[in-house]
Design an enzyme around this catalytic site. Structure first.
Site, PDB file in Angstrom:
ATOM      1  N   GLY A  59       0.827  -1.201   0.000  1.00 31.25           N
ATOM      2  CA  GLY A  59       0.000   0.000   0.000  1.00 31.25           C
ATOM      3  C   GLY A  59       0.856   1.244   0.000  1.00 31.25           C
ATOM      4  O   GLY A  59       2.063   1.189   0.288  1.00 31.25           O
ATOM      5  N   CYS A  86       5.268  -6.237   1.606  1.00 38.93           N
ATOM      6  CA  CYS A  86       5.656  -4.827   1.647  1.00 38.93           C
ATOM      7  C   CYS A  86       4.962  -4.123   2.826  1.00 38.93           C
ATOM      8  O   CYS A  86       5.302  -4.354   3.970  1.00 38.93           O
ATOM      9  CB  CYS A  86       5.366  -4.161   0.306  1.00 38.93           C
ATOM     10  SG  CYS A  86       6.248  -2.608   0.052  1.00 38.93           S
ATOM     11  N   TYR A  87       3.953  -3.267   2.562  1.00 39.42           N
ATOM     12  CA  TYR A  87       3.238  -2.620   3.665  1.00 39.42           C
ATOM     13  C   TYR A  87       2.657  -3.659   4.610  1.00 39.42           C
ATOM     14  O   TYR A  87       2.655  -3.470   5.832  1.00 39.42           O
ATOM     15  CB  TYR A  87       2.118  -1.734   3.111  1.00 39.42           C
ATOM     16  CG  TYR A  87       1.338  -1.001   4.182  1.00 39.42           C
ATOM     17  CD1 TYR A  87       1.785   0.214   4.671  1.00 39.42           C
ATOM     18  CD2 TYR A  87       0.159  -1.540   4.713  1.00 39.42           C
ATOM     19  CE1 TYR A  87       1.074   0.891   5.654  1.00 39.42           C
ATOM     20  CE2 TYR A  87      -0.553  -0.878   5.694  1.00 39.42           C
ATOM     21  CZ  TYR A  87      -0.093   0.335   6.172  1.00 39.42           C
ATOM     22  OH  TYR A  87      -0.781   0.995   7.156  1.00 39.42           O
ATOM     23  N   HIS A 173       7.873  -7.719  -3.809  1.00 37.52           N
ATOM     24  CA  HIS A 173       6.552  -8.053  -4.359  1.00 37.52           C
ATOM     25  C   HIS A 173       6.640  -9.340  -5.181  1.00 37.52           C
ATOM     26  O   HIS A 173       6.998  -9.312  -6.365  1.00 37.52           O
ATOM     27  CB  HIS A 173       6.037  -6.910  -5.239  1.00 37.52           C
ATOM     28  CG  HIS A 173       5.632  -5.706  -4.458  1.00 37.52           C
ATOM     29  ND1 HIS A 173       4.340  -5.503  -4.024  1.00 37.52           N
ATOM     30  CD2 HIS A 173       6.360  -4.662  -3.995  1.00 37.52           C
ATOM     31  CE1 HIS A 173       4.281  -4.367  -3.342  1.00 37.52           C
ATOM     32  NE2 HIS A 173       5.494  -3.837  -3.306  1.00 37.52           N
ATOM     33  N   GLU A 175       4.257 -10.939  -6.402  1.00 36.97           N
ATOM     34  CA  GLU A 175       3.157 -11.030  -7.357  1.00 36.97           C
ATOM     35  C   GLU A 175       3.506 -10.463  -8.730  1.00 36.97           C
ATOM     36  O   GLU A 175       2.819 -10.768  -9.717  1.00 36.97           O
ATOM     37  CB  GLU A 175       1.910 -10.318  -6.812  1.00 36.97           C
ATOM     38  CG  GLU A 175       1.995  -8.798  -6.729  1.00 36.97           C
ATOM     39  CD  GLU A 175       2.608  -8.289  -5.437  1.00 36.97           C
ATOM     40  OE1 GLU A 175       2.382  -7.109  -5.096  1.00 36.97           O
ATOM     41  OE2 GLU A 175       3.323  -9.059  -4.773  1.00 36.97           O
ATOM     42  N   GLY A 228     -17.272  -4.380 -28.726  1.00 42.78           N
ATOM     43  CA  GLY A 228     -16.679  -5.294 -29.686  1.00 42.78           C
ATOM     44  C   GLY A 228     -15.332  -5.812 -29.255  1.00 42.78           C
ATOM     45  O   GLY A 228     -14.756  -6.673 -29.910  1.00 42.78           O
ATOM     46  N   GLY A 229     -14.801  -5.298 -28.148  1.00 41.45           N
ATOM     47  CA  GLY A 229     -13.545  -5.784 -27.617  1.00 41.45           C
ATOM     48  C   GLY A 229     -13.741  -7.079 -26.854  1.00 41.45           C
ATOM     49  O   GLY A 229     -14.871  -7.533 -26.628  1.00 41.45           O
ATOM     50  N   VAL A 230     -12.634  -7.657 -26.423  1.00 41.67           N
ATOM     51  CA  VAL A 230     -12.718  -8.944 -25.732  1.00 41.67           C
ATOM     52  C   VAL A 230     -13.501  -8.823 -24.429  1.00 41.67           C
ATOM     53  O   VAL A 230     -14.261  -9.725 -24.069  1.00 41.67           O
ATOM     54  CB  VAL A 230     -11.310  -9.526 -25.489  1.00 41.67           C
ATOM     55  CG1 VAL A 230     -10.462  -8.622 -24.613  1.00 41.67           C
ATOM     56  CG2 VAL A 230     -11.395 -10.917 -24.890  1.00 41.67           C
ATOM     57  N   ASP A 231     -13.357  -7.708 -23.710  1.00 46.02           N
ATOM     58  CA  ASP A 231     -14.013  -7.580 -22.410  1.00 46.02           C
ATOM     59  C   ASP A 231     -15.540  -7.563 -22.538  1.00 46.02           C
ATOM     60  O   ASP A 231     -16.237  -8.353 -21.898  1.00 46.02           O
ATOM     61  CB  ASP A 231     -13.538  -6.302 -21.700  1.00 46.02           C
ATOM     62  CG  ASP A 231     -12.037  -6.283 -21.489  1.00 46.02           C
ATOM     63  OD1 ASP A 231     -11.437  -7.371 -21.408  1.00 46.02           O
ATOM     64  OD2 ASP A 231     -11.459  -5.189 -21.422  1.00 46.02           O
ATOM     65  N   LYS A 373      -6.788  -9.043 -18.041  1.00 41.80           N
ATOM     66  CA  LYS A 373      -7.019  -9.272 -19.465  1.00 41.80           C
ATOM     67  C   LYS A 373      -6.739 -10.709 -19.894  1.00 41.80           C
ATOM     68  O   LYS A 373      -7.517 -11.308 -20.639  1.00 41.80           O
ATOM     69  CB  LYS A 373      -6.160  -8.302 -20.279  1.00 41.80           C
ATOM     70  CG  LYS A 373      -6.345  -8.398 -21.772  1.00 41.80           C
ATOM     71  CD  LYS A 373      -7.681  -7.829 -22.226  1.00 41.80           C
ATOM     72  CE  LYS A 373      -7.700  -6.321 -22.097  1.00 41.80           C
ATOM     73  NZ  LYS A 373      -8.940  -5.724 -22.634  1.00 41.80           N
TER      74      LYS A 373
END
Length: 518
Positions: A59, A86-87, A173, A175, A228-231, A373
């Site tokens: 954070g 981290c935090y 980190h 991740e 029209g996008g993937v999402d 994504k």
């Protein structure tokens, strides 16, 4: 449902990579629920029934600041393993009687840690590990019972643990992809230490999401903002499978689409069998609202408000509609620092999380809100959506409006549209739209430069080309494109696009930049 049993709870302290922790955990086949740090035990159990471990995210705050985000009592009382990142590590330290202070030398970027204690987080890993640091504070004195597991020259406690209480902390980190073996470290914690269940898959996500949509929507009709996008396509197909013709997809052409895109979007809806598709051309309405506006946040908010207004208007025209669906994904939410993330700091707002009227916010259907994504693409593939849709180049909701830096006019959009088409077509011809780049586009700058064409002086617009590589869109690096390819693109743009006499290439990573310019 049973699918969520035995997962991991992640407390969100506002890190820009908090949701990335959840994504990495889910890649291990383990359900992960990201909840605000202020959540109660009951809320944690509702999000992840019978959770087997807790991760505290990073954070932007310092633990010794007044009103810094705190650690809920139930975390330590739960008796499950805890990993502070981290935090989160600093928070564990302060809460348990250790000392945290500002470091004499901050650490941002790549670092090498020396592992002192193998096993646990570092089980099966080498003693020297390349990690990603992003901190200005460090542990000066660990709490009683903790031992140092790894160190750097600047951070004597780059990793630590109280093995008896199963409390772990890392200053780096794990991740982010820049930590070379970060996923192995998370696996060691989530599966090895916590013993979490590993049955979370895209197929199970689809099953659970369809059931959740049915429960949420009931017999109501759903208005989908289709780009029209993937999402939006994956979100729409999930909703369509859940409620069928209760779905009413609305495609709004705001005039800021890429070349030929409006026709492609309409054909896509027909291909997916969405019978109630409505196409609306609102170009003039959007451009009129944006006239004279140059500040990027104001542009995004105007576009968001206009989208909402158009959707509401269409709802009145097509009959009773009860829900508004969107293809919002988590990078949108995390950068906007929505109201559900009290520890976060906003980087920029997104049209589909920042511009909606208050009256619509409780009537949203956003089935992809917790996905990145690449996860959306995995779900889309399982749904049988064609590759040309799944791998379509990412495109922001505000479209070319946030790539046309400065004032948005039809003339400037046409210049940008033509330049962008040339860039993308050359990348496609080189086979780089899917494998070599994660996102690529052109940007039109609000400056002019002097040039010479045919022995005559020109004073024309400047185009910037942007192409990045990334797996998660939270961090990204600029794509090392072939200079001959860039030269060919530049030559075509200045020769084929009237009004442009200079082309640049953006070589900035994220961070410090964002992928988009606005």
């Amino acid at each position: 449902m049973a699918l969520k049993d035995g997962g991991i709870v992640i407390l969100d302290y506002g890190s820009q990579t908090a949701q990335l922790i959840a994504r990495r955990v889910r890649e291990l086949g383990v359900f992960a629920a990201l909840i605000p740090y202020s959540a109660t035990l009951e809320q944690a159990q509702a999000a992840a029934p019978q959770f087997r471990g807790i991760i505290l995210s990073g954070g932007p705050a310092s633990v010794y600041e007044p009103d810094a985000p705190d650690l809920p009592d139930w975390v330590l009382d739960s008796g499950v393993p805890v990993l502070g990142i981290c935090y989160g590590m600093q928070l564990l330290t302060q809460r348990l009687g250790g000392r945290v202070a500002g470091a004499a030398q901050r650490e941002y970027g790549m670092a090498t840690i020396s592992v002192r204690e193998a096993g646990g987080l570092f089980d099966g890993l080498e003693r020297a590990q390349t990690v990603w640091m992003s901190h200005g504070d460090r542990i000066e004195r660990p709490p009683e019972g903790f031992v140092a597991l790894a160190a750097t020259d600047n951070a004597p406690y780059a990793a630590m643990a109280d093995l008896r209480r199963r409390l772990w902390g890392v200053q780096f980190h794990p991740e982010v992809q820049h930590t070379a073996h970060g996923q192995a470290m998370l696996r060691n914690f989530v599966v090895g230490v916590c013993g979490a269940s590993t049955d979370w898959t895209p197929e199970n996500f689809i099953e659970a999401t369809i059931a959740a949509i049915r429960a949420q929507v009931g017999t109501g009709r759903v208005l989908l903002g289709m780009s029209g996008g993937v999402d939006s396509s994956v979100a729409g197909e999930l909703i369509h499978r859940a409620v069928g013709e209760q779905l009413v997809p609305v495609f709004v052409n705001h005039g800021m689409l890429r070349q030929g895109e409006a026709e492609q979007v309409i054909a896509l809806g027909q291909r997916l069998g969405w019978k109630n598709l409505v196409a609306v051309d609102a170009t003039e309405e959007f451009l009129e609202a944006l006239a004279g506006v140059t500040e990027p946040e104001e542009k995004r908010q105007i576009i968001g408000r206009t989208f909402a207004a158009v959707f509401e208007r269409e709802a009145a025209r097509v009959g009773p509609l009860d829900w508004l669906a969107q293809g919002t994904i988590y990078p949108d939410v995390i950068e906007s620092a929505g109201t559900g993330r009290p520890g976060a700091r906003r980087i920029k707002s997104h049209h589909n999380v920042g511009g909606l009227p208050e009256r619509l916010r409780d009537r949203l259907v956003e089935p992809l809100r917790d996905l990145f994504k690449d996860e959306v693409r995995q779900v889309g593939a399982r749904l049988g959506i064609p590759d040309e849709i799944i791998w379509r180049q990412p495109f922001p909701g505000p479209g070319l409006g946030v790539r046309c830096v400065g004032e948005v006019t039809w003339e400037r959009l046409e210049i940008l549209r033509a330049a962008d088409h040339i860039f993308l077509s050359e990348l496609a011809a080189a086979g780089l739209l899917r494998e070599g780049t994660a996102q690529a586009f052109a940007v039109l700058l609000p400056v002019r430069s002097v040039g010479v064409m045919g022995d005559n002086r020109t004073y024309d617009e400047v185009i910037v080309l942007r192409a990045v590589t990334t797996s998660d869109f939270m961090t990204a690096d600029w794509a090392r494109l072939d200079p001959d390819l860039l030269a060919r693109v530049s030559n075509r743009i200045v020769n084929e696009v009237k009004g442009v006499n200079r082309v640049l290439y953006d070589i900035t990573s994220k961070p410090p930049a964002t992928i988009e310019w606005e």
